[in-house]
Design an enzyme around this catalytic site. Structure first.
Site, PDB file in Angstrom:
ATOM      1  N   LYS A  13      18.767 -38.209 -69.764  1.00 30.71           N
ATOM      2  CA  LYS A  13      19.370 -36.939 -69.199  1.00 30.71           C
ATOM      3  C   LYS A  13      20.226 -35.945 -70.386  1.00 30.71           C
ATOM      4  O   LYS A  13      19.805 -34.981 -70.336  1.00 30.71           O
ATOM      5  CB  LYS A  13      20.654 -37.688 -68.246  1.00 30.71           C
ATOM      6  CG  LYS A  13      20.104 -38.467 -67.249  1.00 30.71           C
ATOM      7  CD  LYS A  13      21.236 -38.918 -66.470  1.00 30.71           C
ATOM      8  CE  LYS A  13      22.381 -39.738 -67.086  1.00 30.71           C
ATOM      9  NZ  LYS A  13      21.646 -41.094 -67.516  1.00 30.71           N
ATOM     10  N   ARG A  87      27.832 -40.292 -59.515  1.00 30.86           N
ATOM     11  CA  ARG A  87      27.407 -41.478 -59.811  1.00 30.86           C
ATOM     12  C   ARG A  87      27.616 -42.488 -58.904  1.00 30.86           C
ATOM     13  O   ARG A  87      27.274 -43.638 -58.807  1.00 30.86           O
ATOM     14  CB  ARG A  87      27.988 -42.161 -61.089  1.00 30.86           C
ATOM     15  CG  ARG A  87      27.247 -42.152 -62.092  1.00 30.86           C
ATOM     16  CD  ARG A  87      27.984 -42.743 -63.401  1.00 30.86           C
ATOM     17  NE  ARG A  87      27.159 -43.361 -64.613  1.00 30.86           N
ATOM     18  CZ  ARG A  87      26.960 -42.614 -65.676  1.00 30.86           C
ATOM     19  NH1 ARG A  87      27.162 -41.153 -65.755  1.00 30.86           N
ATOM     20  NH2 ARG A  87      26.276 -43.073 -66.595  1.00 30.86           N
ATOM     21  N   ARG A 126      19.594 -45.921 -80.138  1.00 30.19           N
ATOM     22  CA  ARG A 126      20.186 -44.299 -80.096  1.00 30.19           C
ATOM     23  C   ARG A 126      21.171 -44.326 -81.233  1.00 30.19           C
ATOM     24  O   ARG A 126      22.100 -45.172 -81.440  1.00 30.19           O
ATOM     25  CB  ARG A 126      20.703 -44.158 -78.769  1.00 30.19           C
ATOM     26  CG  ARG A 126      21.527 -42.755 -78.813  1.00 30.19           C
ATOM     27  CD  ARG A 126      22.192 -42.264 -77.404  1.00 30.19           C
ATOM     28  NE  ARG A 126      22.646 -43.378 -76.509  1.00 30.19           N
ATOM     29  CZ  ARG A 126      22.857 -43.190 -75.254  1.00 30.19           C
ATOM     30  NH1 ARG A 126      22.442 -42.079 -74.727  1.00 30.19           N
ATOM     31  NH2 ARG A 126      23.465 -44.080 -74.599  1.00 30.19           N
ATOM     32  N   ARG A 159      27.141 -46.025 -80.301  1.00 32.97           N
ATOM     33  CA  ARG A 159      28.108 -45.828 -79.245  1.00 32.97           C
ATOM     34  C   ARG A 159      28.317 -47.323 -78.923  1.00 32.97           C
ATOM     35  O   ARG A 159      27.416 -48.462 -78.932  1.00 32.97           O
ATOM     36  CB  ARG A 159      27.414 -45.227 -78.006  1.00 32.97           C
ATOM     37  CG  ARG A 159      27.711 -43.860 -77.892  1.00 32.97           C
ATOM     38  CD  ARG A 159      27.121 -43.087 -76.813  1.00 32.97           C
ATOM     39  NE  ARG A 159      27.259 -43.743 -75.299  1.00 32.97           N
ATOM     40  CZ  ARG A 159      26.710 -43.076 -74.111  1.00 32.97           C
ATOM     41  NH1 ARG A 159      26.138 -42.035 -74.289  1.00 32.97           N
ATOM     42  NH2 ARG A 159      26.893 -44.020 -73.408  1.00 32.97           N
ATOM     43  N   ARG A 170      25.206 -51.767 -67.497  1.00 33.27           N
ATOM     44  CA  ARG A 170      24.932 -50.382 -66.971  1.00 33.27           C
ATOM     45  C   ARG A 170      23.582 -50.108 -66.242  1.00 33.27           C
ATOM     46  O   ARG A 170      23.851 -49.540 -64.972  1.00 33.27           O
ATOM     47  CB  ARG A 170      24.738 -49.358 -68.291  1.00 33.27           C
ATOM     48  CG  ARG A 170      26.331 -49.205 -68.964  1.00 33.27           C
ATOM     49  CD  ARG A 170      26.207 -48.807 -70.367  1.00 33.27           C
ATOM     50  NE  ARG A 170      25.281 -47.545 -70.394  1.00 33.27           N
ATOM     51  CZ  ARG A 170      25.038 -46.951 -71.600  1.00 33.27           C
ATOM     52  NH1 ARG A 170      25.126 -47.797 -72.544  1.00 33.27           N
ATOM     53  NH2 ARG A 170      24.698 -45.685 -71.600  1.00 33.27           N
TER      54      ARG A 170
HETATM   55  P1  AP5 Z   1      19.683 -39.910 -73.754  1.00 37.08           P
HETATM   56  O1  AP5 Z   1      19.265 -38.653 -73.698  1.00 37.08           O
HETATM   57  O2  AP5 Z   1      20.893 -40.036 -74.622  1.00 37.08           O
HETATM   58  O3  AP5 Z   1      19.937 -40.736 -72.547  1.00 37.08           O
HETATM   59  P2  AP5 Z   1      20.800 -40.365 -71.258  1.00 37.08           P
HETATM   60  O4  AP5 Z   1      20.204 -40.689 -69.867  1.00 37.08           O
HETATM   61  O5  AP5 Z   1      21.559 -39.255 -71.486  1.00 37.08           O
HETATM   62  O6  AP5 Z   1      21.758 -41.702 -71.546  1.00 37.08           O
HETATM   63  P3  AP5 Z   1      23.189 -42.168 -71.433  1.00 37.08           P
HETATM   64  O7  AP5 Z   1      23.226 -43.609 -71.902  1.00 37.08           O
HETATM   65  O8  AP5 Z   1      23.987 -41.268 -72.168  1.00 37.08           O
HETATM   66  O9  AP5 Z   1      23.678 -42.067 -69.985  1.00 37.08           O
HETATM   67  P4  AP5 Z   1      24.577 -43.057 -69.328  1.00 37.08           P
HETATM   68  O10 AP5 Z   1      24.363 -42.232 -67.923  1.00 37.08           O
HETATM   69  O11 AP5 Z   1      24.443 -44.389 -69.203  1.00 37.08           O
HETATM   70  O12 AP5 Z   1      25.847 -42.630 -70.216  1.00 37.08           O
HETATM   71  P5  AP5 Z   1      27.163 -41.640 -69.895  1.00 37.08           P
HETATM   72  O13 AP5 Z   1      27.636 -41.154 -71.261  1.00 37.08           O
HETATM   73  O14 AP5 Z   1      26.737 -40.643 -68.665  1.00 37.08           O
HETATM   74  O15 AP5 Z   1      18.546 -40.763 -74.152  1.00 37.08           O
HETATM   75  C1  AP5 Z   1      18.608 -42.158 -74.721  1.00 37.08           C
HETATM   76  C2  AP5 Z   1      17.957 -42.345 -76.060  1.00 37.08           C
HETATM   77  O16 AP5 Z   1      16.389 -42.251 -75.788  1.00 37.08           O
HETATM   78  C3  AP5 Z   1      18.010 -41.513 -77.282  1.00 37.08           C
HETATM   79  O17 AP5 Z   1      18.069 -42.252 -78.399  1.00 37.08           O
HETATM   80  C4  AP5 Z   1      16.963 -40.504 -77.268  1.00 37.08           C
HETATM   81  O18 AP5 Z   1      16.825 -40.022 -78.460  1.00 37.08           O
HETATM   82  C5  AP5 Z   1      16.046 -41.379 -76.965  1.00 37.08           C
HETATM   83  N1  AP5 Z   1      14.941 -40.469 -75.818  1.00 37.08           N
HETATM   84  C6  AP5 Z   1      15.200 -39.872 -74.725  1.00 37.08           C
HETATM   85  N2  AP5 Z   1      14.087 -39.354 -74.153  1.00 37.08           N
HETATM   86  C7  AP5 Z   1      12.979 -39.974 -74.887  1.00 37.08           C
HETATM   87  C8  AP5 Z   1      11.779 -39.972 -74.482  1.00 37.08           C
HETATM   88  N3  AP5 Z   1      10.997 -39.014 -73.574  1.00 37.08           N
HETATM   89  N4  AP5 Z   1      10.788 -40.695 -75.320  1.00 37.08           N
HETATM   90  C9  AP5 Z   1      11.487 -41.379 -76.026  1.00 37.08           C
HETATM   91  N5  AP5 Z   1      12.668 -41.666 -76.522  1.00 37.08           N
HETATM   92  C10 AP5 Z   1      13.587 -40.712 -75.971  1.00 37.08           C
HETATM   93  O19 AP5 Z   1      28.230 -42.620 -69.331  1.00 37.08           O
HETATM   94  C11 AP5 Z   1      28.766 -43.620 -70.090  1.00 37.08           C
HETATM   95  C12 AP5 Z   1      29.771 -44.264 -69.325  1.00 37.08           C
HETATM   96  O20 AP5 Z   1      30.901 -43.537 -68.863  1.00 37.08           O
HETATM   97  C13 AP5 Z   1      29.407 -45.051 -68.025  1.00 37.08           C
HETATM   98  O21 AP5 Z   1      28.872 -46.161 -68.290  1.00 37.08           O
HETATM   99  C14 AP5 Z   1      30.686 -44.974 -67.310  1.00 37.08           C
HETATM  100  O22 AP5 Z   1      31.667 -45.963 -67.763  1.00 37.08           O
HETATM  101  C15 AP5 Z   1      31.387 -43.677 -67.570  1.00 37.08           C
HETATM  102  N6  AP5 Z   1      30.972 -42.661 -66.800  1.00 37.08           N
HETATM  103  C16 AP5 Z   1      30.284 -41.253 -67.062  1.00 37.08           C
HETATM  104  N7  AP5 Z   1      29.999 -40.689 -65.784  1.00 37.08           N
HETATM  105  C17 AP5 Z   1      30.851 -41.353 -64.912  1.00 37.08           C
HETATM  106  C18 AP5 Z   1      30.801 -40.968 -63.545  1.00 37.08           C
HETATM  107  N8  AP5 Z   1      30.308 -39.863 -62.964  1.00 37.08           N
HETATM  108  N9  AP5 Z   1      31.698 -41.799 -62.773  1.00 37.08           N
HETATM  109  C19 AP5 Z   1      31.917 -43.058 -63.311  1.00 37.08           C
HETATM  110  N10 AP5 Z   1      31.863 -43.549 -64.592  1.00 37.08           N
HETATM  111  C20 AP5 Z   1      31.219 -42.383 -65.290  1.00 37.08           C
END
Ligand code: AP5
Length: 217
Positions: A13, A87, A126, A159, A170
């Site tokens: 994402k 979410r 990552r 992270r 997660r």
């Molecule tokens: P990346 O693009 O970083 O993936 P992402 O989908 O953004 O993953 P996140 O881990 O950031 O998502 P998340 O939803 O768990 O975390 P968030 O920060 O929102 O890609 C991942 C890796 O893969 C990278 O190294 C990249 O280089 C590689 N990659 C990407 N595409 C690729 C491809 N096509 N091929 C190969 N490699 C690839 O949330 C963190 C925490 O915050 C949650 O756990 C929760 O506690 C809280 N939180 C956030 N939002 C909410 C909400 N709305 N409600 C409640 N709690 C929340």
């Protein structure tokens, strides 16, 4: 344009939102990035969110809805791409009510689908830039110099919630609480499923195919 990107942790994402911002000039509204900023600043919200984030659980809906409503209100005229929000179905309903109040609707919802095993491999490898937010992967998308951001030379970080145990939590949280959000939007008929397993350039092309259509409307 008002876009939403859904997908499991590590689906790509954040990676693809950065490309969407470059191509369409929208504002990237990532709930995870905003929460990490709040934590770095030591705010009350950041302190409240910390234990949930570190264990892989969701931060309570009322905190998130208020935080994201504010962020959406401050987004520029070009629109935004929502990343990581909503979410839960409750968050989706609150978003829908607030957009309807402002007579705005979402233009489209992109759902990135990636196999669970790939998610674990992607997240544990990552590395991110604490300064500009650029995202790398030690094997799939390495920086030019190991451990250093290509854009600003900052030391890359791993992270705290990117360990294998927390990633598995997660993922369970995703299937229990966030997958129903995909079904919620599917019932409204606005979701494009995108295969996110492939090469990042190929995945981006699939996403742009769906979004370019909106710019021609
Ligand atoms: P990346 O693009 O970083 O993936 P992402 O989908 O953004 O993953 P996140 O881990 O950031 O998502 P998340 O939803 O768990 O975390 P968030 O920060 O929102 O890609 C991942 C890796 O893969 C990278 O190294 C990249 O280089 C590689 N990659 C990407 N595409 C690729 C491809 N096509 N091929 C190969 N490699 C690839 O949330 C963190 C925490 O915050 C949650 O756990 C929760 O506690 C809280 N939180 C956030 N939002 C909410 C909400 N709305 N409600 C409640 N709690 C929340």
């Amino acid at each position: 344009m008002r876009i939403m990107i859904l997908g499991a942790p590590g689906a790509g994402k954040g990676t693809h939102c950065k490309r969407i911002v470059e191509r369409y000039g929208v504002t990237h509204l990532s709930s995870g990035d905003i929460l990490r900023r709040e934590r770095a600043e030591g705010s009350e919200l950041g302190r409240k969110a910390q234990s949930y984030m570190d264990s892989g659980a969701l931060v309570p809906d009322e905190l998130i809805v208020e935080m994201m409503s504010k962020a959406i209100g401050n987004a520029g005229d070009a629109g935004y791409v929502l990343d990581g929000f909503p979410r839960t179905v409750h968050q989706a309903e609150a978003l829908g009510a607030s957009l309807a109040e402002n007579q705005n609707g979402l233009d489209t919802v992109i759902n990135l689908k990636v196999d669970d095993d790939l998610v674990v491999e992607r997240i544990t490898g990552r590395r991110s830039c604490p300064k500009c937010g650029a995202v790398y992967h030690v094997k799939n998308m390495p920086p030019k110099e190991e451990g250093i951001c290509d854009h600003d030379g900052a030391a890359l970080v791993h992270r705290p919630d990117d360990t294998e145990d927390v990633v598995r939590n997660r993922l369970s949280t995703y299937y229990e609480q966030t997958k129903p959000v995909v079904d919620y939007y599917k019932a409204k008929g606005t979701v494009h499923d995108i295969d996110g397993n492939g090469d990042p350039d190929d995945v981006a092309a699939l996403i742009f195919d769906k979004l370019d259509v909106l710019t021609r409307k």
